[in-house]
Design a protein around this motif. Structure first.
Motif, PDB file in Angstrom:
ATOM      1  N   SER A 155       0.848  -1.192   0.000  1.00  0.00           N
ATOM      2  CA  SER A 155       0.000   0.000   0.000  1.00  0.00           C
ATOM      3  C   SER A 155       0.885   1.244   0.000  1.00  0.00           C
ATOM      4  O   SER A 155       1.983   1.234   0.568  1.00  0.00           O
ATOM      5  N   VAL A 196      -2.067   2.760 -11.906  1.00  0.00           N
ATOM      6  CA  VAL A 196      -3.294   2.498 -11.157  1.00  0.00           C
ATOM      7  C   VAL A 196      -3.075   1.356 -10.167  1.00  0.00           C
ATOM      8  O   VAL A 196      -2.769   0.227 -10.571  1.00  0.00           O
ATOM      9  N   HIS A 197      -3.238   1.633  -8.886  1.00  0.00           N
ATOM     10  CA  HIS A 197      -3.013   0.619  -7.849  1.00  0.00           C
ATOM     11  C   HIS A 197      -3.982  -0.555  -7.995  1.00  0.00           C
ATOM     12  O   HIS A 197      -3.612  -1.708  -7.776  1.00  0.00           O
ATOM     13  N   ARG A 198      -5.221  -0.283  -8.396  1.00  0.00           N
ATOM     14  CA  ARG A 198      -6.220  -1.334  -8.549  1.00  0.00           C
ATOM     15  C   ARG A 198      -5.780  -2.385  -9.582  1.00  0.00           C
ATOM     16  O   ARG A 198      -6.107  -3.571  -9.458  1.00  0.00           O
ATOM     17  N   LEU A 199      -5.011  -1.948 -10.599  1.00  0.00           N
ATOM     18  CA  LEU A 199      -4.571  -2.874 -11.651  1.00  0.00           C
ATOM     19  C   LEU A 199      -3.205  -3.486 -11.350  1.00  0.00           C
ATOM     20  O   LEU A 199      -2.886  -4.563 -11.840  1.00  0.00           O
ATOM     21  N   PRO A 250      -0.739  -3.602  -7.931  1.00  0.00           N
ATOM     22  CA  PRO A 250      -0.720  -3.160  -6.528  1.00  0.00           C
ATOM     23  C   PRO A 250       0.677  -2.840  -5.998  1.00  0.00           C
ATOM     24  O   PRO A 250       1.164  -3.463  -5.067  1.00  0.00           O
ATOM     25  N   ASN A 297       1.915   3.168  -7.071  1.00  0.00           N
ATOM     26  CA  ASN A 297       0.724   3.472  -7.860  1.00  0.00           C
ATOM     27  C   ASN A 297      -0.350   4.153  -7.017  1.00  0.00           C
ATOM     28  O   ASN A 297      -0.263   4.210  -5.798  1.00  0.00           O
ATOM     29  N   THR A 308      -4.182   4.936  -5.570  1.00  0.00           N
ATOM     30  CA  THR A 308      -5.454   4.323  -5.214  1.00  0.00           C
ATOM     31  C   THR A 308      -6.586   5.083  -5.913  1.00  0.00           C
ATOM     32  O   THR A 308      -6.411   6.210  -6.387  1.00  0.00           O
ATOM     33  N   ASP A 309      -7.762   4.478  -5.913  1.00  0.00           N
ATOM     34  CA  ASP A 309      -8.916   5.139  -6.523  1.00  0.00           C
ATOM     35  C   ASP A 309      -9.194   6.487  -5.860  1.00  0.00           C
ATOM     36  O   ASP A 309      -9.542   7.465  -6.540  1.00  0.00           O
ATOM     37  N   HIS A 344      -4.178   0.862 -18.291  1.00  0.00           N
ATOM     38  CA  HIS A 344      -4.098   1.925 -17.284  1.00  0.00           C
ATOM     39  C   HIS A 344      -4.683   3.239 -17.824  1.00  0.00           C
ATOM     40  O   HIS A 344      -5.376   3.964 -17.100  1.00  0.00           O
ATOM     41  N   TYR A 403      -8.462   2.711 -17.720  1.00  0.00           N
ATOM     42  CA  TYR A 403      -9.022   2.735 -16.365  1.00  0.00           C
ATOM     43  C   TYR A 403      -9.185   4.183 -15.893  1.00  0.00           C
ATOM     44  O   TYR A 403     -10.229   4.575 -15.367  1.00  0.00           O
ATOM     45  N   ARG A 405     -12.625   6.128 -15.198  1.00  0.00           N
ATOM     46  CA  ARG A 405     -12.988   6.486 -13.821  1.00  0.00           C
ATOM     47  C   ARG A 405     -13.076   8.003 -13.614  1.00  0.00           C
ATOM     48  O   ARG A 405     -14.017   8.492 -12.995  1.00  0.00           O
TER      49      ARG A 405
END
Ligand code: ZN
Length: 337
Positions: free
Chosen positions: A161, A214-217, A219, A223, A225-226, A266, A269, A273
């Motif tokens: 994280s 993008v952290h979601r893609l 981790p 990167n 987070t949303d 990326h 995304y 978003r």
């Protein structure tokens, strides 16, 4: 198909071959088969300009960099960019405001923005910030992936994280305020989450991560987070997508055998978003392991074509190629004009 738009790129480490003894061995004026970027490859790939990073290596992994040493290396790095401009015979210009960047694009000259990757060379009391601005400095990453006088950077642990360590120091908060006042971009790439939210709260400029994904893609702590992406959009800022395979892939591996479609994901995304207005390029050329399918700066047209195939229309392509970066830089730099 209409002519492909020129690219403005949020981050490269190419200058290091000019001033870092550990990386020297080629020049940026001639085409080389090693590394990713030089002026001939920029011209061949439609690389119209970008942030050229000056970076100070740690004496040992994770170790702090002493101020005097950081200043010596940084001043050598800044001078190497100014020398490159002088030697390039009109092929590269160090740009200091939005008008000169637009002019460079119009003239087909690489527009180079002088950037510090980590603020170690800035005296904690900011006494030398004005002099560096005078030399052309227009963008500062508060930290690299280590702590310094201003804040704390994230590590590269796969699956990690970005929420690690404390927020900005008092000196870090003062540096953000000074950058806002002078019209210097504050780069959030490498900064930990507590520091990110401090900048989001304090800064009057659009939020910018010059080379993150993008952290979601994928981790990686490097990167976003949303919630961070949403804050960047709310500030009318931008994310430059990093082409390092470790920040693109779900397994965070350094793997040249990574398809271009991993980069496209990326872009898609972020556009889906928070809107196409908030994504651009942040290659990390000469600082990373790239997809073999991209290869080097000559591969940029293949990436634009892959974005077009993924549904980015002509106007979207113009925005992600350089329009978004131009908007954010103009809004950020106008304070100093
Ligand atoms: Zn970096």
């Amino acid at each position: 198909m209409p002519k492909r738009p020129l690219i403005f790129d949020g981050h490269n480490d190419a200058l290091q071959v000019l001033y870092n003894p550990g990386k020297m061995g080629r020049d940026l004026l001639e085409e080389s088969s090693s590394g990713h970027l030089d002026l001939p490859r920029a011209a061949a790939g439609g690389f119209g300009g970008g942030m050229f990073a000056v970076f100070v290596s740690s004496p040992r992994p994770g170790a702090a960099v002493e101020l005097a040493c950081a200043q010596e290396v940084t001043e050598r790095g800044m001078k190497s960019l100014l020398d490159l401009e002088a030697r390039a015979q009109g092929r590269l210009r160090v740009v200091r405001d939005a008008a000169s960047l637009e002019r460079a694009f119009r003239d087909g000259v690489v527009g180079a923005v002088m950037h510090l990757e980590g603020a170690e060379a800035i005296a904690p009391g900011l006494e030398n910030l004005g002099a560096y601005y005078g030399l052309g400095l227009r963008s500062i990453g508060l930290v690299w992936s280590r702590p310094n006088a201003f804040g704390t950077g994230v590590d590269f642990r796969s699956g990690g994280s970005p929420d690690q360590g404390p927020g900005l120091t008092a000196e870090g908060k003062a540096l953000v305020a000074a950058c806002n006042r002078m019209g210097i971009l504050v780069d959030l790439s490498h900064l930990n989450e507590a520091g990110f939210w401090d900048v989001a709260r304090l800064s009057s400029a659009p939020l910018v991560a010059t080379h993150s994904c993008v952290h979601r893609l994928s981790p990686s702590p490097r990167n976003l987070t949303d919630a961070q992406l949403d804050a960047i959009a709310a500030s009318n800022g931008i994310v430059g997508i990093n082409f390092a395979t470790i920040f693109l892939r779900a397994d965070n591996r350094k793997e040249p055998d990574t398809p271009l479609s991993e980069i496209v994901k990326h872009f898609r995304y972020i556009a889906d978003r928070i809107g196409v207005a908030h994504v651009g390029f942040g290659s990390d050329f000469d600082g990373c392991t790239l997809s073999r399918e991209l290869g080097d700066a000559r591969g940029l047209p293949r990436l634009l074509d892959a974005l077009a195939d993924a549904g980015f229309g002509d106007e979207d392509l113009r925005l992600v190629a350089h329009g978004n970066w131009m908007r954010v830089l103009a809004a950020t730099w106008k304070a100093g004009a």
